[in-house]
Design an enzyme around this catalytic site. Sequence first.
Site, PDB file in Angstrom:
ATOM      1  CG  LEU A  73      17.995  57.618 132.646  1.00 46.26           C
ATOM      2  CD1 LEU A  73      17.599  56.209 133.034  1.00 46.26           C
ATOM      3  CD2 LEU A  73      16.768  58.511 132.526  1.00 46.26           C
ATOM      4  NE  ARG A  77      25.095  51.681 145.522  1.00 44.76           N
ATOM      5  CZ  ARG A  77      24.746  50.950 144.476  1.00 44.76           C
ATOM      6  NH1 ARG A  77      25.216  49.727 144.329  1.00 44.76           N
ATOM      7  NH2 ARG A  77      23.942  51.441 143.543  1.00 44.76           N
ATOM      8  N   GLY A 101      12.038  55.352 139.810  1.00 50.51           N
ATOM      9  CA  GLY A 101      12.540  54.332 138.889  1.00 50.51           C
ATOM     10  C   GLY A 101      12.944  54.921 137.550  1.00 50.51           C
ATOM     11  CG  ASN A 110      19.734  46.908 130.647  1.00 48.39           C
ATOM     12  OD1 ASN A 110      20.207  47.580 129.732  1.00 48.39           O
ATOM     13  ND2 ASN A 110      18.825  47.366 131.492  1.00 48.39           N
ATOM     14  CE  LYS A 145      52.112  86.413 142.427  1.00 49.93           C
ATOM     15  NZ  LYS A 145      51.551  87.373 143.359  1.00 49.93           N
ATOM     16  CG  ASN A 184      55.535  89.452 145.732  1.00 53.77           C
ATOM     17  OD1 ASN A 184      56.097  89.003 146.734  1.00 53.77           O
ATOM     18  ND2 ASN A 184      54.549  88.834 145.140  1.00 53.77           N
ATOM     19  NE  ARG A 242      78.680  93.835 148.447  1.00 49.05           N
ATOM     20  CZ  ARG A 242      78.989  93.338 147.252  1.00 49.05           C
ATOM     21  NH1 ARG A 242      78.098  92.652 146.564  1.00 49.05           N
ATOM     22  NH2 ARG A 242      80.188  93.512 146.747  1.00 49.05           N
TER      23      ARG A 242
HETATM   24  C1  UD1 Z   1      19.754  49.712 135.825  1.00 45.16           C
HETATM   25  C2  UD1 Z   1      18.866  48.773 135.019  1.00 45.16           C
HETATM   26  C3  UD1 Z   1      19.580  47.411 134.896  1.00 45.16           C
HETATM   27  C4  UD1 Z   1      20.929  47.597 134.269  1.00 45.16           C
HETATM   28  C5  UD1 Z   1      21.751  48.628 135.023  1.00 45.16           C
HETATM   29  C6  UD1 Z   1      23.014  48.966 134.242  1.00 45.16           C
HETATM   30  C7  UD1 Z   1      16.546  49.370 135.421  1.00 45.16           C
HETATM   31  C8  UD1 Z   1      15.300  49.045 136.163  1.00 45.16           C
HETATM   32  N1  UD1 Z   1      17.581  48.611 135.669  1.00 45.16           N
HETATM   33  O1  UD1 Z   1      19.887  49.168 137.140  1.00 45.16           O
HETATM   34  O2  UD1 Z   1      18.792  46.523 134.111  1.00 45.16           O
HETATM   35  O3  UD1 Z   1      21.612  46.341 134.228  1.00 45.16           O
HETATM   36  O4  UD1 Z   1      21.016  49.848 135.172  1.00 45.16           O
HETATM   37  O5  UD1 Z   1      23.857  49.782 134.969  1.00 45.16           O
HETATM   38  O6  UD1 Z   1      16.553  50.281 134.619  1.00 45.16           O
HETATM   39  N2  UD1 Z   1      17.751  57.106 137.917  1.00 45.16           N
HETATM   40  C9  UD1 Z   1      16.992  58.250 137.864  1.00 45.16           C
HETATM   41  N3  UD1 Z   1      15.768  58.244 138.463  1.00 45.16           N
HETATM   42  C10 UD1 Z   1      15.271  57.152 139.090  1.00 45.16           C
HETATM   43  C11 UD1 Z   1      16.066  55.998 139.142  1.00 45.16           C
HETATM   44  C12 UD1 Z   1      17.298  56.009 138.532  1.00 45.16           C
HETATM   45  O7  UD1 Z   1      17.403  59.257 137.291  1.00 45.16           O
HETATM   46  O8  UD1 Z   1      14.146  57.240 139.596  1.00 45.16           O
HETATM   47  C13 UD1 Z   1      19.055  57.132 137.253  1.00 45.16           C
HETATM   48  C14 UD1 Z   1      20.187  56.981 138.234  1.00 45.16           C
HETATM   49  O9  UD1 Z   1      20.705  58.243 138.588  1.00 45.16           O
HETATM   50  C15 UD1 Z   1      21.214  56.205 137.423  1.00 45.16           C
HETATM   51  C16 UD1 Z   1      20.391  55.444 136.410  1.00 45.16           C
HETATM   52  O10 UD1 Z   1      19.123  56.047 136.380  1.00 45.16           O
HETATM   53  O11 UD1 Z   1      22.090  57.077 136.719  1.00 45.16           O
HETATM   54  C17 UD1 Z   1      20.271  53.962 136.748  1.00 45.16           C
HETATM   55  O12 UD1 Z   1      19.634  53.787 137.991  1.00 45.16           O
HETATM   56  P1  UD1 Z   1      20.131  52.728 139.036  1.00 45.16           P
HETATM   57  O13 UD1 Z   1      19.233  52.792 140.213  1.00 45.16           O
HETATM   58  O14 UD1 Z   1      21.588  52.876 139.256  1.00 45.16           O
HETATM   59  O15 UD1 Z   1      19.799  51.390 138.245  1.00 45.16           O
HETATM   60  P2  UD1 Z   1      20.511  49.996 138.401  1.00 45.16           P
HETATM   61  O16 UD1 Z   1      19.986  49.319 139.614  1.00 45.16           O
HETATM   62  O17 UD1 Z   1      21.943  50.158 138.268  1.00 45.16           O
END
Ligand code: UD1
Length: 461
Positions: free
Chosen positions: A8, A15, A77, A169, A350, A385, A439
């Site tokens: 993902l 941030r 999500g 998690n 170089k 050079n 020289r």
């Molecule tokens: C998520 C988990 C949480 C866990 C934590 C660990 C869920 C709902 N929550 O929370 O339980 O403890 O990771 O680090 O899964 N991303 C996408 N598309 C989206 C949303 C997110 O690609 O629509 C990717 C983000 O780029 C990221 C990852 O998924 O790499 C996690 O997303 P993020 O929003 O950081 O989740 P957390 O709030 O950290």
Amino acid sequence: MNKYVVVLAAGKGTRMKSKFYKVLHKVCGKTMVEHVVAAAKATQPAKIVTIVGSGAEDVKEVLAGQSEFAFQKEQLGTADAVQTAGQALADLDGDTLVVTGDTPLFTGETFNHLFAYHAEKGNAATVLTAEAPNPFGYGRIIRDEQGNVLRIVEEKDAKPEEKKIKEINTGVFVFNNKLLFEALKHVNNDNAQGEYYLTDVLEILREEGQRVGAYKMPDFSESLGVNDRIALAKATKIMQRRINEEHMRNGVSFIDPDTAYIDSDVKIGNDTVIEGGVVIKGKTVIGKNCLITTGSRIEDSQLGDHVTVTSSTLQEAEMDDNTDIGPNSHLRPKAVIRKGAHVGNFVEIKKAEIGENTKVGHLTYIGDATLGKDVNVGCGVIFSNYDGVKKFHSYVGDKAFVGAGATIINPINVADHSFIAADSTITKDVKRYEMAIARGRQVNKEDYWHKLPLAQDKDWQ
Ligand code: UD1
Ligand code: CA
């Protein structure tokens, strides 16, 4: 059992306060998403699918040839993100590892343990968990009295009692692939964030009567997720220690491993000693029995055995066996130091080759030149050079002697066994056995002292 991986990586990472896409920030010289993919590859998956969103092109470029890609239009999500991989994966038999692209410290070993545990338990879903000293922000693992995993509750949805739970998690799961994509259809966004949570898949599967479990890893720090620069520095520190310890296990000595910054792909031979305050980057390879002292920075360079680098900077340079450089010298791209050659202090080289056993001791610039064997380059020699428009190349043959302070105006051929007198400005080729001297002649004027203004001062009389 076929294995698949979903990474993902569609999040922007606001941030980080960066114009770069989050997963492309580097930890020890490699982007976070490359670390994740490298660890995932250790499980030998049949397919890796990376979910990309904004900045997708840059991620694709970094992972080209290592992953397939699925595009998530809107960040709805983590469940929605995984669903976009459906086209590539939904019909396949096997198990799927889901991992986030901002967790660079996971090892292939941990992923392999997770796959093995998942298979051994016959689970439909297994979440990778850890005991977090400060679980704030993470999803919490809810278990029943028997310790069975019931579901995962996100921080923002958790009741006060649930917030006390320290088992979190890590964001990594293994799922039965087909069951995963079936269950994703039933995920809704009825929660505090209005997002489709991947974590809900656990409860959905359990309610369908499937086996759901958790594999708790012993080392929480491995699961560190990077959302800001503070976590990025933390991850770098942990990775740095891991890299240095691996080198130590392979026979490399560190005087102070806390201050030796070595990129992930650097290779170092045994019995090499790395002092503190050293930076070694990129694709650098260092041989055996070398010494790299404090203040050295070596990037994308190749060093043989028995090489000493004393507080010097090397970029895309090559040093053969039994060579040395420094202190305070600089090898720039395409500097090649052949066997036994010596480069002393305050020397810049170089796009130049320094032949076997040649000596370039002090305060010298060699740009665009080829020097043969056993050449002696005196103090303060300059290879001029550049005429402001073009670069020119000079050749110096074996056993030539270039006197101190000489300036060679490229392009020049200095033959082997020839001699350039100190302080000469060389504008013409020098043939074998010749001595070139260019020289101004010295003139000594007799009895000149009394004509000097300073001699009028009584202190000088
Ligand atoms: C998520 C988990 C949480 C866990 C934590 C660990 C869920 C709902 N929550 O929370 O339980 O403890 O990771 O680090 O899964 N991303 C996408 N598309 C989206 C949303 C997110 O690609 O629509 C990717 C983000 O780029 C990221 C990852 O998924 O790499 C996690 O997303 P993020 O929003 O950081 O989740 P957390 O709030 O950290
Ligand atoms: Ca996160």
